[in-house]
Design a protein around this motif. Structure first.
Motif, PDB file in Angstrom:
ATOM      1  N   MET A 121       1.139  -1.353   0.147  1.00  0.00           N
ATOM      2  CA  MET A 121      -0.268  -0.047   0.187  1.00  0.00           C
ATOM      3  C   MET A 121       0.622   1.280  -0.044  1.00  0.00           C
ATOM      4  O   MET A 121       1.935   1.599   0.415  1.00  0.00           O
ATOM      5  CB  MET A 121      -1.142  -0.056   1.212  1.00  0.00           C
ATOM      6  CG  MET A 121      -1.869   1.252   1.505  1.00  0.00           C
ATOM      7  SD  MET A 121      -2.430   1.179   2.441  1.00  0.00           S
ATOM      8  CE  MET A 121      -3.539   2.392   2.522  1.00  0.00           C
ATOM      9  N   SER A 122       0.836   2.152  -0.960  1.00  0.00           N
ATOM     10  CA  SER A 122       1.554   3.338  -1.015  1.00  0.00           C
ATOM     11  C   SER A 122       1.019   4.076  -0.415  1.00  0.00           C
ATOM     12  O   SER A 122       0.040   4.715   0.560  1.00  0.00           O
ATOM     13  CB  SER A 122       0.556   3.839  -2.177  1.00  0.00           C
ATOM     14  OG  SER A 122       2.087   5.109  -2.789  1.00  0.00           O
ATOM     15  N   GLN A 123       1.746   4.979   0.387  1.00  0.00           N
ATOM     16  CA  GLN A 123       2.372   5.845   2.053  1.00  0.00           C
ATOM     17  C   GLN A 123       1.942   7.647   0.563  1.00  0.00           C
ATOM     18  O   GLN A 123       3.278   7.274   0.582  1.00  0.00           O
ATOM     19  CB  GLN A 123       2.983   5.454   3.060  1.00  0.00           C
ATOM     20  CG  GLN A 123       2.401   3.997   2.904  1.00  0.00           C
ATOM     21  CD  GLN A 123       3.747   3.396   4.207  1.00  0.00           C
ATOM     22  OE1 GLN A 123       4.449   4.059   4.211  1.00  0.00           O
ATOM     23  NE2 GLN A 123       2.858   2.728   5.493  1.00  0.00           N
ATOM     24  N   CYS A 154       5.984   6.062  -0.559  1.00  0.00           N
ATOM     25  CA  CYS A 154       6.315   5.445   0.278  1.00  0.00           C
ATOM     26  C   CYS A 154       4.822   4.275   0.027  1.00  0.00           C
ATOM     27  O   CYS A 154       4.794   3.950   0.063  1.00  0.00           O
ATOM     28  CB  CYS A 154       6.752   6.575   1.480  1.00  0.00           C
ATOM     29  SG  CYS A 154       7.939   7.261   1.741  1.00  0.00           S
ATOM     30  N   ASN A 155       6.690   2.885  -0.221  1.00  0.00           N
ATOM     31  CA  ASN A 155       5.622   1.746   0.239  1.00  0.00           C
ATOM     32  C   ASN A 155       7.127   0.926   1.034  1.00  0.00           C
ATOM     33  O   ASN A 155       7.919   0.801   1.123  1.00  0.00           O
ATOM     34  CB  ASN A 155       6.755   0.877  -1.101  1.00  0.00           C
ATOM     35  CG  ASN A 155       7.472   0.559  -1.114  1.00  0.00           C
ATOM     36  OD1 ASN A 155       8.836   0.719  -0.789  1.00  0.00           O
ATOM     37  ND2 ASN A 155       7.838   0.611  -2.935  1.00  0.00           N
ATOM     38  N   SER A 156       6.230   0.794   2.138  1.00  0.00           N
ATOM     39  CA  SER A 156       6.249  -0.370   3.482  1.00  0.00           C
ATOM     40  C   SER A 156       7.591   1.079   3.816  1.00  0.00           C
ATOM     41  O   SER A 156       7.143   1.914   5.214  1.00  0.00           O
ATOM     42  CB  SER A 156       6.584  -1.532   3.768  1.00  0.00           C
ATOM     43  OG  SER A 156       7.911  -1.542   2.155  1.00  0.00           O
ATOM     44  N   GLN A 157       8.920   0.985   3.861  1.00  0.00           N
ATOM     45  CA  GLN A 157      10.211   1.169   5.056  1.00  0.00           C
ATOM     46  C   GLN A 157      10.343   2.299   3.962  1.00  0.00           C
ATOM     47  O   GLN A 157      11.872   1.904   3.819  1.00  0.00           O
ATOM     48  CB  GLN A 157      10.699   0.088   5.265  1.00  0.00           C
ATOM     49  CG  GLN A 157       9.887   0.117   6.679  1.00  0.00           C
ATOM     50  CD  GLN A 157       9.871   1.029   7.773  1.00  0.00           C
ATOM     51  OE1 GLN A 157      10.336   1.711   7.980  1.00  0.00           O
ATOM     52  NE2 GLN A 157       8.456   0.887   7.836  1.00  0.00           N
ATOM     53  N   SER A 211       9.683   5.705  -2.765  1.00  0.00           N
ATOM     54  CA  SER A 211       9.191   5.057  -4.651  1.00  0.00           C
ATOM     55  C   SER A 211       9.041   5.803  -5.215  1.00  0.00           C
ATOM     56  O   SER A 211       9.099   5.744  -5.898  1.00  0.00           O
ATOM     57  CB  SER A 211       7.768   4.294  -4.384  1.00  0.00           C
ATOM     58  OG  SER A 211       6.715   4.668  -3.656  1.00  0.00           O
ATOM     59  N   ASP A 258      -1.256   6.887   5.662  1.00  0.00           N
ATOM     60  CA  ASP A 258      -0.504   6.268   6.676  1.00  0.00           C
ATOM     61  C   ASP A 258       0.603   6.266   6.372  1.00  0.00           C
ATOM     62  O   ASP A 258       1.196   5.724   5.271  1.00  0.00           O
ATOM     63  CB  ASP A 258      -0.950   5.610   7.692  1.00  0.00           C
ATOM     64  CG  ASP A 258      -2.186   5.317   8.459  1.00  0.00           C
ATOM     65  OD1 ASP A 258      -2.733   6.759   8.911  1.00  0.00           O
ATOM     66  OD2 ASP A 258      -3.107   4.805   8.667  1.00  0.00           O
ATOM     67  N   ILE A 259       2.162   6.730   7.347  1.00  0.00           N
ATOM     68  CA  ILE A 259       2.897   6.758   6.863  1.00  0.00           C
ATOM     69  C   ILE A 259       4.244   6.742   8.224  1.00  0.00           C
ATOM     70  O   ILE A 259       3.935   6.984   9.173  1.00  0.00           O
ATOM     71  CB  ILE A 259       3.831   7.641   6.078  1.00  0.00           C
ATOM     72  CG1 ILE A 259       5.063   7.315   5.461  1.00  0.00           C
ATOM     73  CG2 ILE A 259       3.885   9.105   6.667  1.00  0.00           C
ATOM     74  CD1 ILE A 259       5.747   8.430   4.521  1.00  0.00           C
ATOM     75  N   GLU A 260       5.199   5.611   8.249  1.00  0.00           N
ATOM     76  CA  GLU A 260       5.710   5.267   9.419  1.00  0.00           C
ATOM     77  C   GLU A 260       6.949   6.761  10.020  1.00  0.00           C
ATOM     78  O   GLU A 260       6.938   7.257   8.799  1.00  0.00           O
ATOM     79  CB  GLU A 260       7.085   4.194   8.835  1.00  0.00           C
ATOM     80  CG  GLU A 260       6.268   3.253   8.489  1.00  0.00           C
ATOM     81  CD  GLU A 260       5.922   2.800   9.723  1.00  0.00           C
ATOM     82  OE1 GLU A 260       6.507   2.573  11.332  1.00  0.00           O
ATOM     83  OE2 GLU A 260       4.974   1.669   9.925  1.00  0.00           O
ATOM     84  N   SER A 312      13.183   2.469  -3.163  1.00  0.00           N
ATOM     85  CA  SER A 312      12.904   1.335  -4.336  1.00  0.00           C
ATOM     86  C   SER A 312      12.274   2.265  -5.327  1.00  0.00           C
ATOM     87  O   SER A 312      11.076   1.970  -5.176  1.00  0.00           O
ATOM     88  CB  SER A 312      12.106   1.009  -2.875  1.00  0.00           C
ATOM     89  OG  SER A 312      11.324  -0.679  -3.674  1.00  0.00           O
TER      90      SER A 312
END
Length: 160
Positions: free
Chosen positions: A1-3, A18-21, A24, A37-39, A66
């Motif tokens: 899921m894209s953030q 971003c994608n996960s960590q 992108s 939602d993003i870390e 990434s």
């Protein structure tokens, strides 16, 4: 899921995807995107490094990235990261670095498709005649980025 979130830079709004960590994609936008939602640690790291870059205090990004692309595009993007802050190379020189001057058009195409402008510094690639050519964010942004880096580039103590 894209953030995603939007970063307000001196050269306009930048949407960070971003994608996960990892980062992108980065692209210039006219309006803020809806933040997803993003870390928090990743967002803080990205914002801190972009802030430092635009303040002239960061000369090399150290972010998890990434980018999606072909193997050749990724090879070109990796080579872009070797171009020093405040320096520029021609598309031909970049093709030669990759082993074949006949790759110049393919290099130009891969450069144009760079999904991580600024972080992967495609703005540092210019025409063989030293003219500014092509930049997805507009030539005015490319010119701004190059001038910014010239203003803040670190000088070495080495004699020429």
């Amino acid at each position: 899921m894209s953030q995603s979130f939007t970063y307000p830079s001196p050269i306009g709004l930048i949407q960070i995807d971003c994608n996960s960590q990892a980062v992108s994609r980065i692209h210039f936008v006219e309006h803020e995107c809806e933040k997803t939602d993003i870390e928090p640690e990743l967002e803080d790291l990205i914002v801190r490094q972009l802030d430092d870059y635009f303040r002239g205090r960061l000369f090399h990004f150290n972010l998890p990235i990434s980018p999606e692309g072909t193997d050749f595009q990724k090879k070109v993007w990796k080579e872009l990261k070797t171009i020093s802050y405040g320096q520029s190379v021609s598309y031909l020189e970049l093709a030669l670095r990759l082993g074949d001057k006949k790759l110049v058009r393919a290099v130009g195409s891969a450069n144009a498709k760079n999904p991580l402008p600024i972080i992967v510094p495609c703005h540092r690639v210019i025409g063989s005649n030293k003219k500014l050519v092509g930049y997805a964010g507009g030539l005015w942004r490319k010119k701004w980025l190059l001038r910014h880096e010239l203003e803040f580039r670190p000088y070495s103590n080495e004699l020429f």
